[in-house]
Scaffold this motif. Structure first.
Motif, PDB file in Angstrom:
ATOM      1  N   ARG A 509       0.845  -1.188   0.000  1.00 25.83           N
ATOM      2  CA  ARG A 509       0.000   0.000   0.000  1.00 25.83           C
ATOM      3  C   ARG A 509       0.888   1.248   0.000  1.00 25.83           C
ATOM      4  NH1 ARG A 509      -4.074  -0.728   4.930  1.00 25.83           N
ATOM      5  NH2 ARG A 509      -5.132   1.051   3.924  1.00 25.83           N
ATOM      6  N   LEU A 510       0.379   2.319  -0.583  1.00 23.55           N
ATOM      7  CA  LEU A 510       1.154   3.547  -0.733  1.00 23.55           C
ATOM      8  C   LEU A 510       0.376   4.724  -0.133  1.00 23.55           C
ATOM      9  CD1 LEU A 510       3.884   4.391  -2.062  1.00 23.55           C
ATOM     10  CD2 LEU A 510       2.550   5.164  -4.028  1.00 23.55           C
ATOM     11  N   PHE A 511       1.062   5.518   0.689  1.00 15.70           N
ATOM     12  CA  PHE A 511       0.450   6.652   1.374  1.00 15.70           C
ATOM     13  C   PHE A 511       1.283   7.909   1.130  1.00 15.70           C
ATOM     14  CE2 PHE A 511      -0.829   2.867   3.602  1.00 15.70           C
ATOM     15  CZ  PHE A 511      -2.147   3.092   3.983  1.00 15.70           C
ATOM     16  N   VAL A 512       0.620   9.077   1.255  1.00 20.11           N
ATOM     17  CA  VAL A 512       1.311  10.362   1.166  1.00 20.11           C
ATOM     18  C   VAL A 512       1.707  10.773   2.581  1.00 20.11           C
ATOM     19  CG1 VAL A 512       1.151  12.770   0.467  1.00 20.11           C
ATOM     20  CG2 VAL A 512      -0.078  11.008  -0.835  1.00 20.11           C
ATOM     21  N   LEU A 513       3.001  10.851   2.832  1.00 23.44           N
ATOM     22  CA  LEU A 513       3.465  11.236   4.161  1.00 23.44           C
ATOM     23  C   LEU A 513       3.231  12.730   4.369  1.00 23.44           C
ATOM     24  CD1 LEU A 513       6.844   9.271   4.418  1.00 23.44           C
ATOM     25  CD2 LEU A 513       4.631   8.672   5.420  1.00 23.44           C
ATOM     26  N   PRO A 514       2.650  13.118   5.490  1.00 28.30           N
ATOM     27  CA  PRO A 514       2.378  14.541   5.728  1.00 28.30           C
ATOM     28  C   PRO A 514       3.656  15.315   6.057  1.00 28.30           C
ATOM     29  CG  PRO A 514       1.777  13.240   7.644  1.00 28.30           C
ATOM     30  CD  PRO A 514       2.164  12.260   6.582  1.00 28.30           C
ATOM     31  N   PRO A 519       7.403  16.324  -1.495  1.00 27.99           N
ATOM     32  CA  PRO A 519       6.456  15.293  -1.059  1.00 27.99           C
ATOM     33  C   PRO A 519       7.052  13.896  -1.189  1.00 27.99           C
ATOM     34  CG  PRO A 519       5.369  16.905  -2.446  1.00 27.99           C
ATOM     35  CD  PRO A 519       6.838  17.197  -2.532  1.00 27.99           C
ATOM     36  N   LYS A 520       6.817  13.066  -0.174  1.00 33.53           N
ATOM     37  CA  LYS A 520       7.364  11.706  -0.177  1.00 33.53           C
ATOM     38  C   LYS A 520       6.251  10.717   0.160  1.00 33.53           C
ATOM     39  CE  LYS A 520      11.993  13.068   1.438  1.00 33.53           C
ATOM     40  NZ  LYS A 520      11.701  14.487   1.736  1.00 33.53           N
ATOM     41  N   PRO A 521       6.368   9.496  -0.360  1.00 36.39           N
ATOM     42  CA  PRO A 521       5.382   8.470  -0.044  1.00 36.39           C
ATOM     43  C   PRO A 521       5.860   7.545   1.073  1.00 36.39           C
ATOM     44  CG  PRO A 521       6.662   7.730  -1.903  1.00 36.39           C
ATOM     45  CD  PRO A 521       7.244   9.062  -1.467  1.00 36.39           C
ATOM     46  N   GLY A 522       4.921   6.842   1.655  1.00 35.69           N
ATOM     47  CA  GLY A 522       5.239   5.769   2.587  1.00 35.69           C
ATOM     48  C   GLY A 522       4.717   4.456   2.032  1.00 35.69           C
ATOM     49  N   LEU A 523       5.604   3.473   1.863  1.00 36.51           N
ATOM     50  CA  LEU A 523       5.240   2.157   1.334  1.00 36.51           C
ATOM     51  C   LEU A 523       5.225   1.159   2.486  1.00 36.51           C
ATOM     52  CD1 LEU A 523       4.822   0.427  -1.349  1.00 36.51           C
ATOM     53  CD2 LEU A 523       7.279  -0.079  -1.165  1.00 36.51           C
ATOM     54  N   ILE A 524       4.103   0.488   2.658  1.00 33.32           N
ATOM     55  CA  ILE A 524       4.026  -0.561   3.675  1.00 33.32           C
ATOM     56  C   ILE A 524       3.467  -1.818   3.043  1.00 33.32           C
ATOM     57  CG2 ILE A 524       3.676   1.129   5.528  1.00 33.32           C
ATOM     58  CD1 ILE A 524       0.737   0.168   5.607  1.00 33.32           C
ATOM     59  N   ARG A 525       3.743  -2.951   3.679  1.00 35.18           N
ATOM     60  CA  ARG A 525       3.241  -4.228   3.168  1.00 35.18           C
ATOM     61  C   ARG A 525       2.097  -4.717   4.046  1.00 35.18           C
ATOM     62  NH1 ARG A 525       6.768  -9.619   1.433  1.00 35.18           N
ATOM     63  NH2 ARG A 525       5.170 -10.449   0.012  1.00 35.18           N
ATOM     64  N   GLU A 526       1.047  -5.214   3.388  1.00 36.93           N
ATOM     65  CA  GLU A 526      -0.094  -5.786   4.093  1.00 36.93           C
ATOM     66  C   GLU A 526      -0.335  -7.188   3.546  1.00 36.93           C
ATOM     67  OE1 GLU A 526      -4.804  -4.945   4.338  1.00 36.93           O
ATOM     68  OE2 GLU A 526      -3.505  -3.268   4.899  1.00 36.93           O
ATOM     69  N   PRO A 527       0.279  -8.212   4.146  1.00 38.11           N
ATOM     70  CA  PRO A 527       0.131  -9.579   3.631  1.00 38.11           C
ATOM     71  C   PRO A 527      -1.339  -9.955   3.471  1.00 38.11           C
ATOM     72  CG  PRO A 527       1.787  -9.499   5.350  1.00 38.11           C
ATOM     73  CD  PRO A 527       1.117  -8.151   5.350  1.00 38.11           C
ATOM     74  N   GLY A 528      -1.612 -10.593   2.320  1.00 30.45           N
ATOM     75  CA  GLY A 528      -2.973 -11.016   2.023  1.00 30.45           C
ATOM     76  C   GLY A 528      -3.728 -10.065   1.126  1.00 30.45           C
ATOM     77  N   LEU A 529      -3.230  -8.827   0.986  1.00 33.63           N
ATOM     78  CA  LEU A 529      -3.869  -7.852   0.112  1.00 33.63           C
ATOM     79  C   LEU A 529      -3.695  -8.301  -1.339  1.00 33.63           C
ATOM     80  CD1 LEU A 529      -5.257  -5.016  -0.038  1.00 33.63           C
ATOM     81  CD2 LEU A 529      -2.964  -4.088  -0.414  1.00 33.63           C
TER      82      LEU A 529
END
Length: 600
Positions: A509-514, A519-529
């Protein structure tokens, strides 16, 4: 089952799923019979003979893909001996029937490749345009009003139109490169002497090179590796001593100022400039250099005593059959009568003096990047002015074999109407053949021109040219470090090189870091997605640069192992989960580049 343009990996994949060389032969026969250009071949391999070759291969090596070129179909320029097929050199009166294969043909057959026929050419390999043949003028696969390029005209068209997976040309002045540019192909021009010329009708024996046309750099290199190797029967054959190039921070020489000549073709000049910018994005340092001594050497090939070599190759035949020559070819070859032994030595002295001048330029750069051809012409225009306009095509090619260089021509994109393709050529010192390939492959992939007439085709990942153990470290980037983004210079500055654009596995999943600038993104993993993955880039950095780069990454970002959509893992940017709580999610957009575009 097979794609429009035949490439090695697609054919091998089909074979692994039960397709056979005999099935492939039937497909190739059907495609050749349906071809819209009747001037591609001078002699096709008889259909029953081609089927028999496939059956013999399956009996000799029954396991699929068990030989380097198992069941790979290729075409051969009709100045190279193939046992059982006549050789004409595009002159019917010259025809002969070889009783054995040229050395390189024997090597390709032993590796499992299948000859589908002998292709058309500018007569006696004299020309860069493809119109000098009594068997007709092959045409550009993109517009039949335009020349195909020559002299290896039919060989290029056979690959660009999907009839063969690779083909052989010969290159004295650029004949293995110009047709590649005009038909959106890769052209592999080995260092002179690397591939033996035993069984090849000579043009200029001391500088002739057998070349490969292919859909990808990887395919062309694979074929070249099978062909190369010393042969004592060739007096110019030599044992290669590979020359290495820097694994990072390549210095690439480009044209500037008065040495830029595109003969009014602004679209081709713009594509050359775009290729320069792309080389920068891949981590290269761009260095203007003085092309003058190279150009002056290029002029010697047709306006110096080397033209006498063309007469030496056919002196007995032209003495009795002058009327059988194409008029332009005859004019060029008979021009040799203006030179004597004194002129030959004087030409040699001039070439060596120019070589000394080029040494100063090579101290500045690791390789050159030149337009493969500065322009193109219609068949009608070429026929109206065949000597001068043909000469335009060779402005940036004619010097390479005189100086003993290696070269790889790659597609550079299409003109402003998306109509006609252009190309650039990477040129390195003699025996830098292997070292040129990774960057040439990366350039081909990044320029996005497709393969042959399939302009939109993706270049198969399986054909990627490996860098080998270059000591560099891979890193995946997802946001502000992407090509063209504000922090990309932190990769290119210390000598980083783009390896590929790809996607993550589907569970990221990809998010916009405040409160981040830029501007930079935050990438996290969500197993099962079960997502589609996110667009990312993989780069390589020198070890020292990698350490500095990682040390400067601010929290909450860090480096961890990221799984890509092909199942491989690479070190890359990840974000601590706490930092994305309440942040804007942009996963559905497919990547950071798409998010930035949406803001604009």
């Amino acid at each position: 089952m097979l794609p429009e343009i035949l490439d090695f990996s697609s054919i091998r994949d089909a074979y692994s799923k039960g397709f056979t060389p005999l099935d492939l032969v039937e497909e190739v026969i059907a495609r050749c019979n349906a071809s819209a250009d009747p001037a591609i071949f001078i002699t096709r391999t008889p259909e029953d003979q081609l089927r028999a070759a496939a059956q013999e291969l399956m009996a000799r090596a029954p396991e699929a893909n068990s030989l380097p070129l198992w069941g790979i179909p290729f075409a051969v320029k009709d100045n190279i001996d193939v046992a059982g097929l006549p050789v004409t050199a595009a002159c019917p009166a010259f025809k002969y029937h070889p009783d054995k294969d040229a050395t390189l043909i024997a090597r390709l057959k032993a590796a499992g490749a299948l000859v589908i026929g002998k292709t058309n050419l500018d007569q006696f390999a004299t020309g860069l345009n493809g119109t000098r043949s009594p068997y007709g003028a092959p045409r550009s696969v993109f517009d039949s009003a335009y020349v195909s390029g020559g002299s290896s005209s039919g060989s290029a068209i056979a690959v660009a139109s999907g009839l063969a997976a690779f083909s052989l040309g010969t290159d004295t002045a650029g004949s293995g490169r110009v047709p590649a540019a005009f038909n959106n192909l890769v052209g592999i021009k080995p260092t002179p002497g690397l591939v033996p010329n035993v069984g090849v009708v000579p043009a200029c024996r001391s500088v002739d090179v057998v070349t490969v046309f292919a859909a990808t750099v990887g395919d062309g290199i694979a074929a070249r590796k099978v062909m190369e190797g010393y042969d004592a029967a060739d007096p110019f054959s030599c044992v290669a001593v590979p020359v290495k190039l820097p694994s990072s921070g390549l210095r690439i020489g480009v044209l500037e100022g008065a040495e830029r000549e595109f003969y009014g073709n602004a679209a081709y000049e713009a594509l050359y400039d775009a290729a320069i910018e792309r080389a920068k994005s891949l981590g290269a340092t761009i260095v203007p250099f003085d092309y003058a001594p190279f150009r002056q050497a290029a002029e010697l090939l047709y306006n110096g005593p080397w033209v006498a070599e063309r007469l030496a190759a056919v002196k007995d035949f032209i003495a009795t059959n002058a009327d059988d020559f194409d008029p332009a070819v005859r004019t060029i070859i008979e021009g040799a009568k203006a030179y004597d032994a004194v002129g030959a030595f004087e030409g040699k002295y001039k070439l060596e003096a120019l070589r000394q001048l080029t040494k100063a330029e090579w101290e500045k750069v690791d390789m050159l990047m030149l337009p493969t051809s500065p322009t193109t012409y219609t068949v009608e225009a070429m026929m109206a002015d065949p000597i001068v306009k043909n000469g335009h095509f060779g402005r940036y090619t004619n010097f390479a074999n005189l100086f003993g260089y290696a070269a790889i021509a790659i597609p550079a994109g299409f003109d402003t109407e998306g109509h006609l393709p252009a190309g650039v050529t990477l040129i390195g010192p003699g025996f830098s053949d292997e070292a040129l390939a990774p960057f040439a492959d990366a350039m081909h992939r990044s320029l996005g021109a497709g393969m042959g007439k399939a302009k939109e085709a993706a270049i198969p990942e399986a054909s990627r040219v490996a860098d080998g153990d270059d000591g560099m470290i891979s890193i995946m980037v997802v946001g502000a470090h992407l090509t063209g983004m504000p922090l990309n210079h932190e990769l290119t500055g210390p000598g980083g090189r783009l390896v590929k654009t790809c996607r993550t596995a589907g569970d990221y999943r990809l998010f916009v870091l405040p409160n981040t600038t830029p501007p930079k993104p935050g990438l996290i993993r969500e197993p099962g997605l079960a997502g589609k993955g996110l667009e990312v880039e993989v780069w390589k950095l020198p070890p020292s640069a990698f350490g500095n780069f990682v040390n400067n990454i601010p929290a909450p970002l860090g480096i961890g192992k990221v799984t890509l959509d092909d199942g491989s893992q690479v070190s890359g940017f990840l974000c601590e989960p706490y930092a994305v709580e309440g942040a804007l999610e942009v996963t559905a957009l497919g990547g950071w580049r798409a998010y930035i575009a949406s803001r604009q």
